[in-house]
Design a protein around this motif. Structure first.
Motif, short mmCIF file in Angstrom:
data_model
loop_
_atom_site.label_atom_id
_atom_site.label_comp_id
_atom_site.label_asym_id
_atom_site.label_seq_id
_atom_site.Cartn_x
_atom_site.Cartn_y
_atom_site.Cartn_z
N UNK A 169 -0.27 -4.25 -5.46
CA UNK A 169 0.17 -2.87 -5.25
C UNK A 169 -1.04 -1.96 -5.37
N UNK A 170 -1.17 -1.04 -4.42
CA UNK A 170 -2.35 -0.16 -4.40
C UNK A 170 -1.98 1.18 -3.81
N UNK A 171 -2.77 2.20 -4.13
CA UNK A 171 -2.59 3.51 -3.50
C UNK A 171 -3.60 3.62 -2.36
N UNK A 172 -3.16 4.26 -1.28
CA UNK A 172 -3.99 4.47 -0.10
C UNK A 172 -4.19 5.97 0.06
N UNK A 173 -5.44 6.36 0.23
CA UNK A 173 -5.75 7.77 0.37
C UNK A 173 -5.03 8.37 1.58
N UNK A 183 0.82 -1.20 0.00
CA UNK A 183 0.00 0.00 0.00
C UNK A 183 0.85 1.25 0.00
N UNK A 184 0.66 2.08 -1.01
CA UNK A 184 1.43 3.32 -1.14
C UNK A 184 0.56 4.48 -0.66
N UNK A 185 0.96 5.07 0.44
CA UNK A 185 0.23 6.21 0.99
C UNK A 185 0.47 7.43 0.09
N UNK A 186 -0.60 8.00 -0.41
CA UNK A 186 -0.49 9.15 -1.29
C UNK A 186 0.02 10.37 -0.52
N UNK A 187 0.52 11.35 -1.24
CA UNK A 187 0.99 12.59 -0.62
C UNK A 187 2.17 13.15 -1.36
N UNK A 188 2.72 14.25 -0.82
CA UNK A 188 3.87 14.90 -1.44
C UNK A 188 5.04 13.93 -1.54
N UNK A 189 5.21 13.12 -0.49
CA UNK A 189 6.27 12.10 -0.48
C UNK A 189 5.59 10.74 -0.29
#
Length: 196
Positions: free
Chosen positions: A121-125, A42-48
């Motif tokens: 693989x997924x993006x996490x809000x 899980x990839x936490x979204x954001x600037x980084x």
């Protein structure tokens, strides 16, 4: 992030057949059937953007205290590997699946404990709240993708296991040692991105 997305297997074509390390695992496990499992990268979204990890509870019978991705064995009610990864993530770290967007797959990986793991693989809000399930997870932590993608932070070595030398990889970030199957899956991602 675009390079990462291009490296993934598409959701429409989940990985099938033997895992990429099947031949190696056959030396240890023989021809016994591997149990299906899935984990969530899980990839936490954001600037980084940051990748989410867990530290397994020290009281667990297997892999106690080790760093892992949320996930586990597939259950009969799971529709597919994505469903398994989302269900397990909800159970282990309270991740609301409505705040997760699956992006694709890595290659399957077989573990010494007899599982064939499908990495999802997924993006996490950004607003998703994560908290460890006290029965399974001691801690949830996040590592910036920039750290994991920097070759200087990947350490390769050999380890003796059952009388044989095995190639291993690890990352160490803020006191957390990421190794074993978890590091191997990260290396698969790096290889698919031509960064390994």
């Amino acid at each position: 992030m675009d390079t990462l997305l291009q490296a993934l297997r598409p959701l429409s074509a989940p990985p099938e057949g033997p895992a990429w390390n099947h031949a190696e695992m056959n030396e240890w496990l023989g021809d016994q059937a591997r149990l299906p499992a899935a984990v969530l990268l899980g990839i936490r979204e954001g600037v980084q953007p940051r990748l989410v990890f867990t530290v397994r509870d020290a009281r667990l019978p297997a892999h106690a205290g080790q760093v892992s991705f949320p996930g586990g064995r597939s259950e009969p009610q799971d529709a597919d590997a994505v469903d398994t990864a989302l269900r397990e993530s909800e159970e282990e770290i309270g991740l609301n699946r409505a705040l997760v967007k699956p992006l694709g797959f890595l290659d399957r990986f077989e573990t010494i404990s007899g599982y064939c793991v499908t990495p999802v693989v997924a993006s996490i809000a950004t607003e998703a709240r994560l908290y460890p399930s006290p029965d399974e997870v001691a801690e949830v932590f996040e590592v910036p993708l920039t750290f994991l993608f920097d070759p200087a932070n990947l350490r390769r070595y050999t380890m003796e296991f059952r009388g044989q030398q095995r190639p291993m990889a690890e990352f160490v970030h803020a006191g957390h040692r990421i190794w074993g199957a978890t590091a191997a899956m990260l290396c698969n991602l790096l290889e698919r991105m031509d960064r390994a």
